[in-house]
Motif scaffolding. Structure first.
Motif, mmCIF file in Angstrom:
data_model
loop_
_atom_site.group_PDB
_atom_site.id
_atom_site.type_symbol
_atom_site.label_atom_id
_atom_site.label_comp_id
_atom_site.label_asym_id
_atom_site.label_seq_id
_atom_site.Cartn_x
_atom_site.Cartn_y
_atom_site.Cartn_z
ATOM 1 N N ARG A 57 0.831 -1.200 0.000
ATOM 2 C CA ARG A 57 0.000 0.000 0.000
ATOM 3 C C ARG A 57 0.863 1.245 0.000
ATOM 4 N N ASN A 58 0.253 2.391 -0.205
ATOM 5 C CA ASN A 58 0.980 3.652 -0.345
ATOM 6 C C ASN A 58 1.196 4.376 0.972
ATOM 7 N N TYR A 59 1.293 3.704 2.074
ATOM 8 C CA TYR A 59 1.536 4.346 3.354
ATOM 9 C C TYR A 59 2.526 3.497 4.121
ATOM 10 N N GLN A 60 3.141 4.087 5.123
ATOM 11 C CA GLN A 60 4.222 3.406 5.825
ATOM 12 C C GLN A 60 3.734 2.631 7.043
ATOM 13 N N ASP A 61 3.357 3.322 8.110
ATOM 14 C CA ASP A 61 3.083 2.626 9.358
ATOM 15 C C ASP A 61 1.615 2.564 9.754
ATOM 16 N N ALA A 62 0.787 3.417 9.221
ATOM 17 C CA ALA A 62 -0.600 3.482 9.665
ATOM 18 C C ALA A 62 -1.523 3.464 8.453
ATOM 19 N N PRO A 63 -2.757 2.993 8.657
ATOM 20 C CA PRO A 63 -3.711 3.031 7.553
ATOM 21 C C PRO A 63 -4.035 4.475 7.181
ATOM 22 N N PRO A 64 -4.539 4.705 5.974
ATOM 23 C CA PRO A 64 -4.847 6.077 5.570
ATOM 24 C C PRO A 64 -5.940 6.678 6.437
ATOM 25 N N ARG A 65 -5.923 7.968 6.557
ATOM 26 C CA ARG A 65 -6.945 8.705 7.296
ATOM 27 C C ARG A 65 -7.627 9.679 6.350
ATOM 28 N N LEU A 116 -12.564 11.112 -5.503
ATOM 29 C CA LEU A 116 -12.175 10.801 -4.125
ATOM 30 C C LEU A 116 -10.758 10.228 -4.114
ATOM 31 N N PRO A 117 -9.978 10.535 -3.077
ATOM 32 C CA PRO A 117 -8.618 9.986 -3.004
ATOM 33 C C PRO A 117 -8.652 8.457 -3.033
ATOM 34 N N ARG A 118 -7.715 7.878 -3.740
ATOM 35 C CA ARG A 118 -7.663 6.412 -3.860
ATOM 36 C C ARG A 118 -6.561 5.858 -2.975
ATOM 37 N N TYR A 119 -6.933 4.842 -2.238
ATOM 38 C CA TYR A 119 -5.988 4.110 -1.409
ATOM 39 C C TYR A 119 -6.154 2.636 -1.765
ATOM 40 N N PRO A 120 -5.122 1.991 -2.319
ATOM 41 C CA PRO A 120 -5.252 0.577 -2.692
ATOM 42 C C PRO A 120 -5.680 -0.266 -1.491
ATOM 43 N N GLY A 121 -6.720 -1.076 -1.699
ATOM 44 C CA GLY A 121 -7.209 -1.949 -0.629
ATOM 45 C C GLY A 121 -8.289 -1.325 0.227
ATOM 46 N N VAL A 141 -14.111 -0.586 9.447
ATOM 47 C CA VAL A 141 -14.062 0.870 9.294
ATOM 48 C C VAL A 141 -12.684 1.367 9.716
ATOM 49 N N VAL A 142 -12.038 2.117 8.816
ATOM 50 C CA VAL A 142 -10.716 2.675 9.079
ATOM 51 C C VAL A 142 -10.844 4.105 9.596
#
Length: 150
Positions: A57-65, A116-121, A141-142
């Motif tokens: 995914r496109n983030y390092q340590d935490a799920p997208p917010r 809307l911003p896309r976050y894989p997964g 729910v994230v």
């Protein structure tokens, strides 16, 4: 004979109550807890599987917010449909880290879905007047933007 009827059961009861087999050691697991000695050397099913797919995914340590300002601006610009708040019983079940209650979410459609911003997964959903970001695989729910569609 009468003394025998009283003495024998009394002795048996005293023996059972003083028996070390009846005493629970201080280190014993709580009622319902699993005995870890039984599982030594074995990884549980969850530990042996790789649930950490964050590297893809496109983030390092935490799920997208949710980026509130960006999302509110997009909802205004693209005329997102207005909605009423959820009933209190369902609203209590909608929280970060909990599975999305079944049958209440709707996907965004039209031009706003593409903006809307896309976050894989992950997927964006409308739940009453709230906008939620959920993990697509687990439906957990994230993040939630409360009353964004009012």
């Amino acid at each position: 004979m009468n003394l025998f009827k009283i003495a024998v059961p009394s002795a048996l009861i005293a023996l059972m109550l003083s028996s070390p087999a009846m005493a629970q050691p201080d280190h014993a697991p709580a009622h319902g807890a699993r005995d870890k000695r039984h599982h030594q050397g074995q990884a549980s099913g969850r530990e042996s599987r790789s649930y950490d797919d964050r590297s893809a995914r496109n983030y390092q340590d935490a799920p997208p917010r949710i980026e509130e300002q960006l999302l509110k601006r997009l909802l205004r610009e693209y005329g997102a449909p207005r909605a009423e708040s959820l009933p209190p019983g369902i609203e209590r079940n909608l929280a970060r880290g909990k599975p999305l209650p079944p049958g209440i979410a709707k996907r965004f459609d039209g031009p706003i879905a593409n903006e809307l911003p896309r976050y894989p997964g992950y997927e964006w959903q409308r739940v009453g007047s709230d906008v939620v970001l959920i993990d697509a695989a687990t439906r957990v729910v994230v993040d939630i933007l409360v009353d964004a569609l009012r």
